[in-house]
Design a protein around this motif. Structure first.
Motif, PDB file in Angstrom:
ATOM      1  N   PHE A 261       0.885  -1.174   0.000  1.00 56.24           N
ATOM      2  CA  PHE A 261       0.000   0.000   0.000  1.00 56.24           C
ATOM      3  C   PHE A 261       0.917   1.217   0.000  1.00 56.24           C
ATOM      4  N   ASP A 262       0.923   1.943  -1.113  1.00 51.31           N
ATOM      5  CA  ASP A 262       1.948   2.979  -1.334  1.00 51.31           C
ATOM      6  C   ASP A 262       1.262   4.292  -1.694  1.00 51.31           C
ATOM      7  N   LEU A 263       1.330   5.254  -0.787  1.00 50.65           N
ATOM      8  CA  LEU A 263       0.585   6.500  -0.990  1.00 50.65           C
ATOM      9  C   LEU A 263       1.181   7.406  -2.067  1.00 50.65           C
ATOM     10  N   SER A 264       2.359   7.050  -2.569  1.00 52.18           N
ATOM     11  CA  SER A 264       2.938   7.861  -3.644  1.00 52.18           C
ATOM     12  C   SER A 264       2.418   7.445  -5.019  1.00 52.18           C
ATOM     13  N   LEU A 265       1.755   6.287  -5.085  1.00 57.59           N
ATOM     14  CA  LEU A 265       1.260   5.830  -6.387  1.00 57.59           C
ATOM     15  C   LEU A 265       0.060   6.670  -6.803  1.00 57.59           C
ATOM     16  N   ALA A 266       0.158   7.287  -7.977  1.00 54.67           N
ATOM     17  CA  ALA A 266      -0.933   8.178  -8.410  1.00 54.67           C
ATOM     18  C   ALA A 266      -1.495   7.780  -9.773  1.00 54.67           C
ATOM     19  N   ARG A 267      -0.685   7.228 -10.668  1.00 55.65           N
ATOM     20  CA  ARG A 267      -1.062   6.866 -12.058  1.00 55.65           C
ATOM     21  C   ARG A 267      -1.486   8.094 -12.856  1.00 55.65           C
ATOM     22  N   GLY A 268      -0.992   8.138 -14.090  1.00 62.05           N
ATOM     23  CA  GLY A 268      -1.185   9.341 -14.895  1.00 62.05           C
ATOM     24  C   GLY A 268      -2.605   9.634 -15.368  1.00 62.05           C
ATOM     25  N   LEU A 269      -3.349   8.588 -15.714  1.00 60.55           N
ATOM     26  CA  LEU A 269      -4.595   8.832 -16.444  1.00 60.55           C
ATOM     27  C   LEU A 269      -5.697   9.466 -15.607  1.00 60.55           C
ATOM     28  N   ASP A 270      -6.492  10.272 -16.270  1.00 57.45           N
ATOM     29  CA  ASP A 270      -7.563  11.019 -15.611  1.00 57.45           C
ATOM     30  C   ASP A 270      -8.707  10.147 -15.111  1.00 57.45           C
ATOM     31  N   TYR A 271      -8.955   9.029 -15.794  1.00 56.87           N
ATOM     32  CA  TYR A 271     -10.255   8.387 -15.596  1.00 56.87           C
ATOM     33  C   TYR A 271     -10.384   7.486 -14.366  1.00 56.87           C
ATOM     34  N   TYR A 272      -9.294   7.290 -13.620  1.00 57.59           N
ATOM     35  CA  TYR A 272      -9.409   6.430 -12.433  1.00 57.59           C
ATOM     36  C   TYR A 272     -10.212   7.098 -11.333  1.00 57.59           C
ATOM     37  N   THR A 273     -11.006   6.302 -10.627  1.00 59.34           N
ATOM     38  CA  THR A 273     -11.869   6.856  -9.589  1.00 59.34           C
ATOM     39  C   THR A 273     -11.709   6.147  -8.247  1.00 59.34           C
ATOM     40  N   GLY A 274     -11.012   5.019  -8.203  1.00 59.89           N
ATOM     41  CA  GLY A 274     -10.906   4.272  -6.946  1.00 59.89           C
ATOM     42  C   GLY A 274      -9.524   3.641  -6.818  1.00 59.89           C
ATOM     43  N   VAL A 275      -9.508   2.340  -6.568  1.00 61.42           N
ATOM     44  CA  VAL A 275      -8.254   1.599  -6.451  1.00 61.42           C
ATOM     45  C   VAL A 275      -7.396   1.791  -7.697  1.00 61.42           C
ATOM     46  N   ILE A 276      -6.119   2.021  -7.486  1.00 60.60           N
ATOM     47  CA  ILE A 276      -5.151   2.023  -8.583  1.00 60.60           C
ATOM     48  C   ILE A 276      -3.983   1.137  -8.192  1.00 60.60           C
TER      49      ILE A 276
END
Lengths: 428, 428
Positions: A261-276
């Motif tokens: 569980f890593d709070l720095s993970l953000a992922r580039g794409l706009d469309y995510y709304t929950g778990v990444i």
């Protein structure tokens, strides 16, 4: 530029690799769909944030304005909306196109395969999400790529962090894309981008820094659920509650050992709304391959509950979660390994070469090979009227054909075929 | 327009169909290659005659001028020249793009699959050519598409005919494309196009008509070899000699029953230099499917000895012969048949559904399904915390899953799993 031909040796390795991925997707009960490489330009616009500039557009030759697909997720969402599908577990293996700066030695191309598995539908929380992580774990384990870690986060937790750190909501997206760089550059640099380019206050940046440098497991989730500020934020609380549930399911799957569980993970794409989530290979000591290629993401995905609604005339939502396997990077690693091992991959599956030891026996070869083909046996012959036996056997050795079926004058007279094992030279 | 999504049922049928074609190509010892969908615009220009206008071009976004591939033959020739390959037997299954008028009910699309098998290299005459025809015969027989005929001709024979009928050499190509229409329109119309649009003399057209309406077998070849005019033409004589050899090899393969030497066959593309062929399905009485789709070409190909040289800086030639299977048309036929038969194709391969008969057993399901996946078993479960048993069994019936693995309170206590055969309802 940034595209490549696959000669037979590469095509064979790719077939093997894609076969392993697809068989995992099928093991999880996914059905295949296929969508066109061409999409309407308007379908792709406004889905990829800053990366929209990387979309390949077709010339206006009359008719519709078209573009090449950028990923397989947006076409999937468009497919679900167009066909009013509420519920589907699908995989799709196909090429996508990005006008990016190619870095071909690191496996980054402008035309590349994506292997996507997605679950669409209204279900109880975190069950499909957990399955996506299980799939990543299975594929990376099956392919024996060495040690890896799957980082997990939730967009709701990130947005909660931004909120409690005093970032205005209008800057959540841009703050998110800055945080995403933490896997490549140190916190200092990320902080100065936040304060400089992105215009956050130094205090907000420092508060963010305290959160996004955290990573751990269930213990960290529990701690943050007790965090005086985060626990007051509705989004963060939801996200953390689901994260706890996710870890419970992953424990039942027996895979939490590779999950962070890593709070720095953000992922580039706009469309995510929950778990990444994102899987990275860990640097291995003394391994030349990984040094050459650098370590990096080999799979990623997350939940996108709003994307399908963007394509539905009534805005009808279909929640989705999915994973994309970064097959090109894995392919580059396997290719380097194969090269290092000196192993030669066969590019054909031919079982037997039909050969003759004397001249004027082409007719006998043609008749025999035709019988073999009709019996479903993979057979070849040289396209010469009168090839030398040595040449024929040499061809078997060069291409890995294990058997030669030899018809000579004697065999014809005896109405038999001589079968020769190419490696042992035994004949029957 | 002219493209389509393939939902799971279609994707599954397509996988089965492509599997049959690829397994035939592999049976003949071909290796796979892959080339980009994008080619340099200049690579495609001047290769397709009048059809060049159907090429999809990309917008100039800086960098190279690109286009989508129009077929798999030109990319193959480019590949051979670029990599200085003299000798190769390859197959390639991939999508190609044509800005044509789509006729989707007849299986004609703007994006469609091609399945190509080609043999490149300097060999003894007609041996690889005969193998290409054998492949068409095998595939059409395997797929049980009904009766078919493979028409064969040779560009050299056609050009010889034009020459002896008094057509100037500059008009060979255009005369060829008019003759090509004989499978769709009667001779009268073809003749008036020759005389009208194409400007041939009525006498020349009449003489051509006497030849191009001929079709037959070895007997016709022998007759034309004795023809006072044709036998004097070098090209025609070469072509007829090779045609005789081809029939000899096809006799050894046992497939001449389906082969027709047909002087009206011309094929549209510019690059053919020798043998050309085309397979057509024959109309079957009382068969609704064929009526709907019309009969037509389901495979075609030929020899193109000059194409590779066009891409080689030194003009180095690599003779090639190949065949392309018209998979979309075959797909449409199989799809219609499947629909008519009422048979339902499974879209997944799931072997077992993990189910629970009581509430609060999600953990048990997750543990069991994880074990099954790790053992390589294709397994699914419903993504609900507490689904009803009936719903779970219904899902099996709907999707064709043959087995349900049931864990209830009793099974957990007994440390067993109950396996239920969904169709017979037997349980063990």
């Amino acid at each position: 530029q940034g595209t490549r031909d696959h000669p037979p040796a590469q095509a064979a390795l790719r077939e093997r690799l894609l076969g392993a991925v697809v068989s995992c997707f099928k093991r999880h009960g996914a059905a295949a769909i296929d969508t066109p490489v061409l999409e309407l330009r308007e379908t792709l616009m406004g889905k990829y944030g800053e990366d929209t500039k990387l979309i390949y557009e077709l010339q206006d030759q009359g008719g519709e304005l078209l573009a090449l697909r950028y990923d397989l997720t947006v076409p999937f969402a468009r497919y679900l909306a167009m066909n009013k599908v509420n519920n589907m577990k699908r995989y799709h293996v196909a090429k996508v196109y990005r006008r990016d700066n190619p870095a071909t030695t690191r496996g980054r191309y402008r035309e590349f395969y994506q292997c996507d598995f997605d679950i669409a539908g209204e279900f109880d929380p975190m069950i499909p999400d957990a399955e996506c992580l299980k799939i990543v774990h299975e594929i990376l384990s099956d392919l024996q790529l060495g040690d890896f870690v799957i980082k997990v986060n939730d967009r709701r937790i990130l947005n909660g962090v931004f909120a409690v750190c005093g970032v205005p909501e209008s800057k959540f997206v841009t703050a998110c894309s800055t945080v995403d760089k933490l896997d490549k550059v140190p916190w200092d640099e990320v902080r100065s981008e936040m304060v400089g380019e992105k215009g956050l206050s130094p205090e907000a940046a420092d508060r963010i820094g305290e959160y996004v440098q955290l990573h751990g497991g269930l213990d960290l989730i529990e701690r943050l659920l007790q965090d005086p500020k985060l626990s007051q934020n509705k989004l963060a609380k939801e996200g953390l509650g689901d994260m706890k549930l996710l870890f419970e399911y992953l424990t039942l799957f027996g895979i939490t050992g590779k999950i962070s569980f890593d709070l720095s993970l953000a992922r580039g794409l706009d469309y995510y709304t929950g778990v990444i989530f994102e899987a990275v290979l860990l640097q291995q000591e003394n391994e030349h391959v990984e040094e050459l290629l650098g370590v990096g993401s080999v799979a990623g995905g997350g939940r996108y509950d709003g994307l399908v609604g963007m394509f539905d005339p009534k805005g009808r939502k279909v929640p989705c979660v999915g994973v994309s396997i970064g097959i090109e990077r894995i392919f580059s690693i396997l290719e380097q390994r194969l090269k290092a091992s000196g192993e030669k991959l066969r590019t054909t599956e031919t079982q037997v070469l039909v050969a003759t030891p004397q001249k004027h026996l082409l007719a006998a070869r043609l008749k025999l090979i035709s019988e073999l083909w009709d019996a479903g046996i993979k057979a070849e012959m040289l396209y010469k009227k009168d090839p030398k036996l040595l040449k024929q056997l040499q061809y078997c050795e060069d291409t890995g054909i294990p058997l030669a079926a030899i018809v000579g004058e004697q065999e014809l007279a005896d109405r038999v075929v001589k079968l020769r094992d190419v490696s042992t030279r035994e004949e029957v």
